[in-house]
Design a protein around this motif. Structure first.
Motif, PDB file in Angstrom:
ATOM      1  N   PHE A 193       0.860  -1.189   0.000  1.00 45.97           N
ATOM      2  CA  PHE A 193       0.000   0.000   0.000  1.00 45.97           C
ATOM      3  C   PHE A 193       0.890   1.230   0.000  1.00 45.97           C
ATOM      4  CE2 PHE A 193      -1.922   3.553   2.272  1.00 45.97           C
ATOM      5  CZ  PHE A 193      -3.074   3.753   1.523  1.00 45.97           C
ATOM      6  N   CYS A 194       0.545   2.216  -0.826  1.00 48.04           N
ATOM      7  CA  CYS A 194       1.287   3.472  -0.867  1.00 48.04           C
ATOM      8  C   CYS A 194       0.287   4.613  -0.980  1.00 48.04           C
ATOM      9  CB  CYS A 194       2.270   3.499  -2.031  1.00 48.04           C
ATOM     10  SG  CYS A 194       3.302   4.979  -2.097  1.00 48.04           S
ATOM     11  N   GLY A 195       0.141   5.362   0.101  1.00 47.33           N
ATOM     12  CA  GLY A 195      -0.781   6.489   0.111  1.00 47.33           C
ATOM     13  C   GLY A 195      -0.127   7.771  -0.374  1.00 47.33           C
ATOM     14  N   ALA A 196      -0.869   8.864  -0.248  1.00 43.25           N
ATOM     15  CA  ALA A 196      -0.370  10.155  -0.731  1.00 43.25           C
ATOM     16  C   ALA A 196       0.912  10.559  -0.017  1.00 43.25           C
ATOM     17  CB  ALA A 196      -1.444  11.221  -0.536  1.00 43.25           C
ATOM     18  N   ALA A 197       0.999  10.251   1.277  1.00 42.68           N
ATOM     19  CA  ALA A 197       2.214  10.601   2.022  1.00 42.68           C
ATOM     20  C   ALA A 197       3.422   9.847   1.483  1.00 42.68           C
ATOM     21  CB  ALA A 197       2.019  10.285   3.509  1.00 42.68           C
ATOM     22  N   GLY A 198       3.210   8.589   1.081  1.00 40.09           N
ATOM     23  CA  GLY A 198       4.299   7.809   0.507  1.00 40.09           C
ATOM     24  C   GLY A 198       4.743   8.350  -0.830  1.00 40.09           C
ATOM     25  N   VAL A 199       3.780   8.712  -1.678  1.00 42.07           N
ATOM     26  CA  VAL A 199       4.105   9.283  -2.991  1.00 42.07           C
ATOM     27  C   VAL A 199       4.879  10.582  -2.824  1.00 42.07           C
ATOM     28  CG1 VAL A 199       3.133  10.298  -5.082  1.00 42.07           C
ATOM     29  CG2 VAL A 199       2.172   8.176  -4.167  1.00 42.07           C
ATOM     30  N   ASP A 200       4.391  11.459  -1.931  1.00 42.33           N
ATOM     31  CA  ASP A 200       5.075  12.745  -1.698  1.00 42.33           C
ATOM     32  C   ASP A 200       6.502  12.527  -1.209  1.00 42.33           C
ATOM     33  OD1 ASP A 200       2.824  14.101  -2.457  1.00 42.33           O
ATOM     34  OD2 ASP A 200       2.131  14.498  -0.416  1.00 42.33           O
ATOM     35  N   LEU A 201       6.671  11.570  -0.303  1.00 42.06           N
ATOM     36  CA  LEU A 201       8.011  11.290   0.213  1.00 42.06           C
ATOM     37  C   LEU A 201       8.947  10.855  -0.898  1.00 42.06           C
ATOM     38  CD1 LEU A 201      10.180  10.622   2.340  1.00 42.06           C
ATOM     39  CD2 LEU A 201       9.073   8.392   2.617  1.00 42.06           C
ATOM     40  N   LEU A 202       8.501   9.936  -1.739  1.00 38.90           N
ATOM     41  CA  LEU A 202       9.358   9.416  -2.800  1.00 38.90           C
ATOM     42  C   LEU A 202       9.746  10.509  -3.793  1.00 38.90           C
ATOM     43  CD1 LEU A 202       7.516   6.016  -3.459  1.00 38.90           C
ATOM     44  CD2 LEU A 202       9.697   6.347  -2.271  1.00 38.90           C
ATOM     45  N   LEU A 203       8.790  11.310  -4.199  1.00 35.20           N
ATOM     46  CA  LEU A 203       9.081  12.364  -5.175  1.00 35.20           C
ATOM     47  C   LEU A 203       9.972  13.447  -4.568  1.00 35.20           C
ATOM     48  CD1 LEU A 203       5.574  12.693  -6.867  1.00 35.20           C
ATOM     49  CD2 LEU A 203       7.601  11.534  -7.749  1.00 35.20           C
ATOM     50  N   ASP A 204       9.692  13.827  -3.320  1.00 29.57           N
ATOM     51  CA  ASP A 204      10.515  14.848  -2.663  1.00 29.57           C
ATOM     52  C   ASP A 204      11.945  14.350  -2.456  1.00 29.57           C
ATOM     53  OD1 ASP A 204       8.367  16.526  -2.561  1.00 29.57           O
ATOM     54  OD2 ASP A 204       7.917  16.190  -0.435  1.00 29.57           O
ATOM     55  N   ALA A 205      12.084  13.096  -2.023  1.00 28.98           N
ATOM     56  CA  ALA A 205      13.418  12.537  -1.796  1.00 28.98           C
ATOM     57  C   ALA A 205      14.205  12.451  -3.095  1.00 28.98           C
ATOM     58  CB  ALA A 205      13.294  11.163  -1.151  1.00 28.98           C
ATOM     59  N   HIS A 206      13.513  12.111  -4.182  1.00 29.22           N
ATOM     60  CA  HIS A 206      14.172  12.058  -5.493  1.00 29.22           C
ATOM     61  C   HIS A 206      14.664  13.438  -5.904  1.00 29.22           C
ATOM     62  CE1 HIS A 206      15.048  10.914  -9.590  1.00 29.22           C
ATOM     63  NE2 HIS A 206      14.145  11.745 -10.063  1.00 29.22           N
ATOM     64  N   HIS A 207      13.828  14.456  -5.699  1.00 23.69           N
ATOM     65  CA  HIS A 207      14.207  15.834  -6.061  1.00 23.69           C
ATOM     66  C   HIS A 207      15.374  16.308  -5.199  1.00 23.69           C
ATOM     67  CE1 HIS A 207      13.821  20.011  -7.292  1.00 23.69           C
ATOM     68  NE2 HIS A 207      13.756  20.354  -6.012  1.00 23.69           N
ATOM     69  N   GLN A 208      15.323  16.025  -3.896  1.00 23.36           N
ATOM     70  CA  GLN A 208      16.390  16.462  -3.001  1.00 23.36           C
ATOM     71  C   GLN A 208      17.720  15.799  -3.346  1.00 23.36           C
ATOM     72  OE1 GLN A 208      15.060  15.713   1.002  1.00 23.36           O
ATOM     73  NE2 GLN A 208      13.213  16.977   0.764  1.00 23.36           N
ATOM     74  N   ALA A 209      17.656  14.508  -3.678  1.00 19.44           N
ATOM     75  CA  ALA A 209      18.889  13.795  -4.033  1.00 19.44           C
ATOM     76  C   ALA A 209      19.500  14.384  -5.303  1.00 19.44           C
ATOM     77  CB  ALA A 209      18.592  12.312  -4.218  1.00 19.44           C
ATOM     78  N   ALA A 210      18.653  14.671  -6.286  1.00 19.59           N
ATOM     79  CA  ALA A 210      19.157  15.250  -7.538  1.00 19.59           C
ATOM     80  C   ALA A 210      19.742  16.643  -7.310  1.00 19.59           C
ATOM     81  CB  ALA A 210      18.032  15.304  -8.567  1.00 19.59           C
ATOM     82  N   SER A 211      19.092  17.440  -6.469  1.00 17.18           N
ATOM     83  CA  SER A 211      19.560  18.796  -6.195  1.00 17.18           C
ATOM     84  C   SER A 211      20.911  18.797  -5.494  1.00 17.18           C
ATOM     85  CB  SER A 211      18.542  19.551  -5.336  1.00 17.18           C
ATOM     86  OG  SER A 211      17.303  19.657  -6.006  1.00 17.18           O
ATOM     87  N   ALA A 212      21.149  17.729  -4.704  1.00 14.61           N
ATOM     88  CA  ALA A 212      22.410  17.633  -3.962  1.00 14.61           C
ATOM     89  C   ALA A 212      23.503  16.958  -4.772  1.00 14.61           C
ATOM     90  CB  ALA A 212      22.179  16.867  -2.662  1.00 14.61           C
ATOM     91  N   GLY A 213      23.201  16.613  -6.033  1.00 20.58           N
ATOM     92  CA  GLY A 213      24.194  15.974  -6.886  1.00 20.58           C
ATOM     93  C   GLY A 213      24.278  14.479  -6.733  1.00 20.58           C
ATOM     94  N   GLY A 214      23.310  13.882  -6.031  1.00 16.05           N
ATOM     95  CA  GLY A 214      23.287  12.431  -5.858  1.00 16.05           C
ATOM     96  C   GLY A 214      22.196  11.807  -6.706  1.00 16.05           C
ATOM     97  N   GLY A 215      21.725  10.672  -6.269  1.00 19.81           N
ATOM     98  CA  GLY A 215      20.686  10.004  -7.025  1.00 19.81           C
ATOM     99  C   GLY A 215      19.862   9.077  -6.152  1.00 19.81           C
ATOM    100  N   LEU A 216      18.562   9.068  -6.394  1.00 18.77           N
ATOM    101  CA  LEU A 216      17.639   8.138  -5.739  1.00 18.77           C
ATOM    102  C   LEU A 216      16.793   7.490  -6.816  1.00 18.77           C
ATOM    103  CD1 LEU A 216      16.210   6.942  -3.197  1.00 18.77           C
ATOM    104  CD2 LEU A 216      14.620   8.878  -3.354  1.00 18.77           C
ATOM    105  N   THR A 217      16.799   6.167  -6.862  1.00 18.90           N
ATOM    106  CA  THR A 217      16.005   5.451  -7.853  1.00 18.90           C
ATOM    107  C   THR A 217      15.226   4.330  -7.176  1.00 18.90           C
ATOM    108  OG1 THR A 217      17.858   3.973  -8.356  1.00 18.90           O
ATOM    109  CG2 THR A 217      17.573   5.905  -9.780  1.00 18.90           C
ATOM    110  N   VAL A 218      14.140   3.948  -7.799  1.00 24.70           N
ATOM    111  CA  VAL A 218      13.369   2.787  -7.375  1.00 24.70           C
ATOM    112  C   VAL A 218      13.686   1.663  -8.357  1.00 24.70           C
ATOM    113  CG1 VAL A 218      11.065   1.803  -7.086  1.00 24.70           C
ATOM    114  CG2 VAL A 218      11.541   4.137  -6.310  1.00 24.70           C
ATOM    115  N   THR A 219      14.332   0.612  -7.874  1.00 22.51           N
ATOM    116  CA  THR A 219      14.744  -0.467  -8.773  1.00 22.51           C
ATOM    117  C   THR A 219      13.636  -1.484  -9.013  1.00 22.51           C
ATOM    118  OG1 THR A 219      15.673  -1.692  -6.898  1.00 22.51           O
ATOM    119  CG2 THR A 219      17.156  -0.255  -8.135  1.00 22.51           C
ATOM    120  N   ARG A 220      12.795  -1.688  -8.004  1.00 23.28           N
ATOM    121  CA  ARG A 220      11.656  -2.597  -8.128  1.00 23.28           C
ATOM    122  C   ARG A 220      10.513  -2.021  -7.322  1.00 23.28           C
ATOM    123  NH1 ARG A 220      12.923  -7.729  -5.552  1.00 23.28           N
ATOM    124  NH2 ARG A 220      11.068  -8.534  -6.552  1.00 23.28           N
ATOM    125  N   ALA A 221       9.292  -2.129  -7.852  1.00 28.44           N
ATOM    126  CA  ALA A 221       8.146  -1.579  -7.143  1.00 28.44           C
ATOM    127  C   ALA A 221       6.910  -2.433  -7.356  1.00 28.44           C
ATOM    128  CB  ALA A 221       7.871  -0.150  -7.605  1.00 28.44           C
TER     129      ALA A 221
END
Length: 264
Positions: A60-88
């Motif tokens: 189960f993935c609610g709105a809070a989960g979606v927001d977390l994943l997208l925000d974490a991805h943006h923050q990682a990219a902004s910091a010069g790193g990377g966040l990916t989902v390999t399997r979902a």
């Protein structure tokens, strides 16, 4: 790999693989549990620029989960790193695709290889379904399932089952690890016989054990179905509600079924 104890309906396992930190997540990603994952992501990013999430056990993935994943991805990219989902799990992919747009597409890795042609998919599903019917008949097991290797995601998918309800089927939507009898059978191309799941070294300490026991499974046997060339087609498994001793005649019958299926 060591899993954490349940916290807010979520369990986590963190491991360093090559140049990245991999976080495996199991359970439900809602308002309360999203904060648990957020703290783990923060610690992982402090230790490594590249972080990968395996969300194949998030049912189960609610709105809070979606927001977390997208925000974490943006923050990682902004910091010069990377966040990916390999399997979902599909329970994650659907809300991500609905809410995330292009950002979600960048977050989630694509398919590994081309999917099976429709006629080949039907042929393999029929083969595995028939093999499951025979396996249930020759063992007398009240539960079982057949899983097709889906090349599009590189994982096993249940295409036929008997005796299971949605919590089990949802959790094991895909299998691509060594924390189940079927996963070990698929990777090793060898049958796996578990007399008592509660004491199996394959399952001990994993989220899978909780789901299997909740489904009233006490013993399991999984046999790989291979092509004539030795490539994996899928896995057929039978389950008993209590512990059993897998007698030689039952082992030989299931192994013979697997060999016979290779010739079809």
């Amino acid at each position: 790999m060591e899993w954490s104890q349940p916290s807010e309906s979520l369990r986590l396992a963190v491991v360093r693989v090559d140049d990245r930190v991999v976080i495996r997540v199991a359970g439900e990603l809602d308002v309360s549990s999203a904060s648990v994952l957020a703290r783990t992501l923060d610690r992982a990013r402090e230790a490594c620029d590249l972080v990968a999430l395996d969300l194949s056990r998030v049912t189960f993935c609610g709105a809070a989960g979606v927001d977390l994943l997208l925000d974490a991805h943006h923050q990682a990219a902004s910091a010069g790193g990377g966040l990916t989902v390999t399997r979902a799990h599909s329970a994650v992919l659907r809300p991500l695709e609905m809410c995330g747009g292009a950002a979600a597409a960048r977050l989630v890795h694509g398919v590994r290889t081309a999917p099976l042609a429709p006629h080949e998919h039907r042929r393999r599903c029929l083969l595995l379904s028939e093999a499951l019917s025979v396996a249930l008949r020759i063992t007398g097991a009240p539960m079982g399932n057949a899983q097709l290797l889906d090349p599009a995601v590189g994982a096993l998918r249940i295409i036929a089952q008997h005796g299971f309800e949605q919590p089990f089927l949802r959790f094991f939507e895909t299998v691509d690890d060594r924390e189940t009898a079927c996963g070990v059978a698929a990777q090793d191309h060898k049958p796996v016989f578990v007399d008592e799941v509660a004491h199996s070294p394959v399952l001990l300490g994993t989220p899978a054990l909780d789901v299997i026991q909740d489904a009233d499974v006490g013993a399991v046997a999984s046999v790989p179905i291979l092509s004539r060339a030795g490539a994996l087609i899928g896995v057929v498994s039978v389950h008993y509600p209590g512990a059993v001793v897998w007698r030689d005649d039952r082992r030989q019958a299931l192994e013979g079924l697997a060999r016979a299926s290779c010739l079809i």
